[in-house]
Design a protein around this motif. Sequence first.
Motif, PDB file in Angstrom:
ATOM      1  N   LYS A  54       0.798  -1.226   0.000  1.00  0.00           N
ATOM      2  CA  LYS A  54       0.000   0.000   0.000  1.00  0.00           C
ATOM      3  C   LYS A  54       0.832   1.278   0.000  1.00  0.00           C
ATOM      4  CE  LYS A  54      -3.907  -2.292   0.412  1.00  0.00           C
ATOM      5  NZ  LYS A  54      -4.882  -2.357  -0.698  1.00  0.00           N
ATOM      6  N   ALA A  55       2.152   1.165   0.081  1.00  0.00           N
ATOM      7  CA  ALA A  55       2.993   2.365   0.124  1.00  0.00           C
ATOM      8  C   ALA A  55       4.347   2.055  -0.487  1.00  0.00           C
ATOM      9  CB  ALA A  55       3.166   2.853   1.561  1.00  0.00           C
ATOM     10  N   GLU A  56       4.993   3.088  -0.991  1.00  0.00           N
ATOM     11  CA  GLU A  56       6.364   2.971  -1.450  1.00  0.00           C
ATOM     12  C   GLU A  56       7.281   3.404  -0.307  1.00  0.00           C
ATOM     13  OE1 GLU A  56       8.682   4.299  -5.377  1.00  0.00           O
ATOM     14  OE2 GLU A  56       8.312   5.946  -3.994  1.00  0.00           O
ATOM     15  N   VAL A  57       8.174   2.519   0.123  1.00  0.00           N
ATOM     16  CA  VAL A  57       9.082   2.800   1.225  1.00  0.00           C
ATOM     17  C   VAL A  57      10.498   2.880   0.679  1.00  0.00           C
ATOM     18  CG1 VAL A  57       9.963   2.020   3.460  1.00  0.00           C
ATOM     19  CG2 VAL A  57       7.577   1.561   2.822  1.00  0.00           C
ATOM     20  N   THR A  58      11.204   3.959   1.012  1.00  0.00           N
ATOM     21  CA  THR A  58      12.593   4.117   0.599  1.00  0.00           C
ATOM     22  C   THR A  58      13.457   4.411   1.816  1.00  0.00           C
ATOM     23  OG1 THR A  58      12.295   6.473   0.126  1.00  0.00           O
ATOM     24  CG2 THR A  58      11.986   4.937  -1.705  1.00  0.00           C
ATOM     25  N   MET A  59      14.758   4.161   1.663  1.00  0.00           N
ATOM     26  CA  MET A  59      15.726   4.370   2.734  1.00  0.00           C
ATOM     27  C   MET A  59      16.637   5.535   2.353  1.00  0.00           C
ATOM     28  SD  MET A  59      18.147   1.517   4.606  1.00  0.00           S
ATOM     29  CE  MET A  59      18.787   0.883   3.040  1.00  0.00           C
ATOM     30  N   LEU A  60      16.778   6.497   3.265  1.00  0.00           N
ATOM     31  CA  LEU A  60      17.560   7.689   2.974  1.00  0.00           C
ATOM     32  C   LEU A  60      19.046   7.373   2.858  1.00  0.00           C
ATOM     33  CD1 LEU A  60      16.968  10.751   2.633  1.00  0.00           C
ATOM     34  CD2 LEU A  60      17.627  11.028   5.021  1.00  0.00           C
ATOM     35  N   ASP A  76      18.528  14.829  -0.662  1.00  0.00           N
ATOM     36  CA  ASP A  76      17.861  14.058   0.391  1.00  0.00           C
ATOM     37  C   ASP A  76      16.725  14.869   0.998  1.00  0.00           C
ATOM     38  OD1 ASP A  76      19.633  11.869   0.191  1.00  0.00           O
ATOM     39  OD2 ASP A  76      21.074  12.857   1.512  1.00  0.00           O
ATOM     40  N   ILE A  77      16.985  16.135   1.208  1.00  0.00           N
ATOM     41  CA  ILE A  77      15.975  17.001   1.823  1.00  0.00           C
ATOM     42  C   ILE A  77      14.788  17.185   0.888  1.00  0.00           C
ATOM     43  CG2 ILE A  77      15.585  19.289   2.821  1.00  0.00           C
ATOM     44  CD1 ILE A  77      18.611  19.301   3.492  1.00  0.00           C
ATOM     45  N   VAL A  78      15.057  17.272  -0.408  1.00  0.00           N
ATOM     46  CA  VAL A  78      13.963  17.354  -1.367  1.00  0.00           C
ATOM     47  C   VAL A  78      13.122  16.079  -1.318  1.00  0.00           C
ATOM     48  CG1 VAL A  78      13.389  17.487  -3.824  1.00  0.00           C
ATOM     49  CG2 VAL A  78      15.174  18.962  -2.880  1.00  0.00           C
ATOM     50  N   ARG A  79      13.774  14.919  -1.228  1.00  0.00           N
ATOM     51  CA  ARG A  79      13.041  13.649  -1.138  1.00  0.00           C
ATOM     52  C   ARG A  79      12.102  13.640   0.060  1.00  0.00           C
ATOM     53  NH1 ARG A  79      17.118   8.903  -0.766  1.00  0.00           N
ATOM     54  NH2 ARG A  79      15.180   7.743  -0.421  1.00  0.00           N
ATOM     55  N   ILE A  80      12.594  14.126   1.187  1.00  0.00           N
ATOM     56  CA  ILE A  80      11.769  14.135   2.400  1.00  0.00           C
ATOM     57  C   ILE A  80      10.591  15.092   2.237  1.00  0.00           C
ATOM     58  CG2 ILE A  80      11.754  14.773   4.848  1.00  0.00           C
ATOM     59  CD1 ILE A  80      14.692  13.750   4.911  1.00  0.00           C
ATOM     60  N   ASN A  81      10.838  16.242   1.656  1.00  0.00           N
ATOM     61  CA  ASN A  81       9.769  17.216   1.469  1.00  0.00           C
ATOM     62  C   ASN A  81       8.709  16.737   0.487  1.00  0.00           C
ATOM     63  OD1 ASN A  81      10.056  20.189   2.715  1.00  0.00           O
ATOM     64  ND2 ASN A  81      12.080  19.280   2.540  1.00  0.00           N
TER      65      ASN A  81
END
Length: 314
Positions: A54-60, A76-81
């Motif tokens: 149900k979700a896409e999970v990624t590792m920073l 990385d900060i853009v990914r989080i935002n």
Amino acid sequence: MRRWLIAVVALAALLAVLAGCRREGPRSGGAHGISVVTTIFPLYDFARAVAGGKAEVTMLLPPGVEPHGFEPRPDDIVRINKADVFVYTNRALEPWADDLVRGADRSRLIVVDASRGTQLLPVPAGEGGGDSHRYDEASMDPHVWLDFANAQVMVDNIATALATKDPANRGYYLANAAAYKGKLAELDQQYRRGLANCAKRTFIAGGHFAFGYLAHRYGLHYEAAYAVSADAEPTPAKLAELITLIRRDGLHYIYTEEMIDPRTAETIARETGAKVLRLNAAHTVSRDDLARGVTFLSLMERNLASLREGLQCR
């Protein structure tokens, strides 16, 4: 670093706004559900178990990167935002996390301190923790996931965040979390049974102080060559102390960690005749292990087998 982070957060927020119509990650209501960004491997694996399909999970953190000295890059900060949920461990391990999300749209992004509600341990005096009676981030042992009761709380924190962001699938996330917590509870029982009858109750690691929670939960005595930070260096006095302890207690094994230079453990082994075994604190995994589908549970099962050998368990 704080000024740098504030400036980068502002830039990242601007980039996220400019990219708003071009976001490539799956969003709420999209074909792949919501987007979850986690920092280190245990959180990534917990979130994968809860999210299912149900979700896409990624590792920073990229595979093989040591998290203690990690500093996020602008992308990385853009990914989080751009994510729906951001999960980090705690301020002791990731002191940059609070500053990093300060400029994010908190009405949209759910930020999860995964250690909220866990039972925290101070770093013992002499292991980089200072006053062992203080529980601020400077003295707290950040490796909370290595107490499997804490790991269950972390899974609940992740499940609550996913259910809040995607209420249509709330039951699915909570059911997955309950099933995974059952596996963690069984792992805990395996450790209790497996470490109940051992000739030795002390284990020594030639790396940083990472296994305090595990030792505390199962009534073991644990010593490490250097402090909580993996960037620390062992002192000659500490090495001499560990060599004396191994000889005095008749220990036959010393442990080294994943992604940590094994030379300290190998040096102690040469001085004492001990054999070197491996423990994995699961901060990170190699790219090959990730491709092979290694999991937090499988890493901890390997650790149990290694501890049973080193502690001479029956």
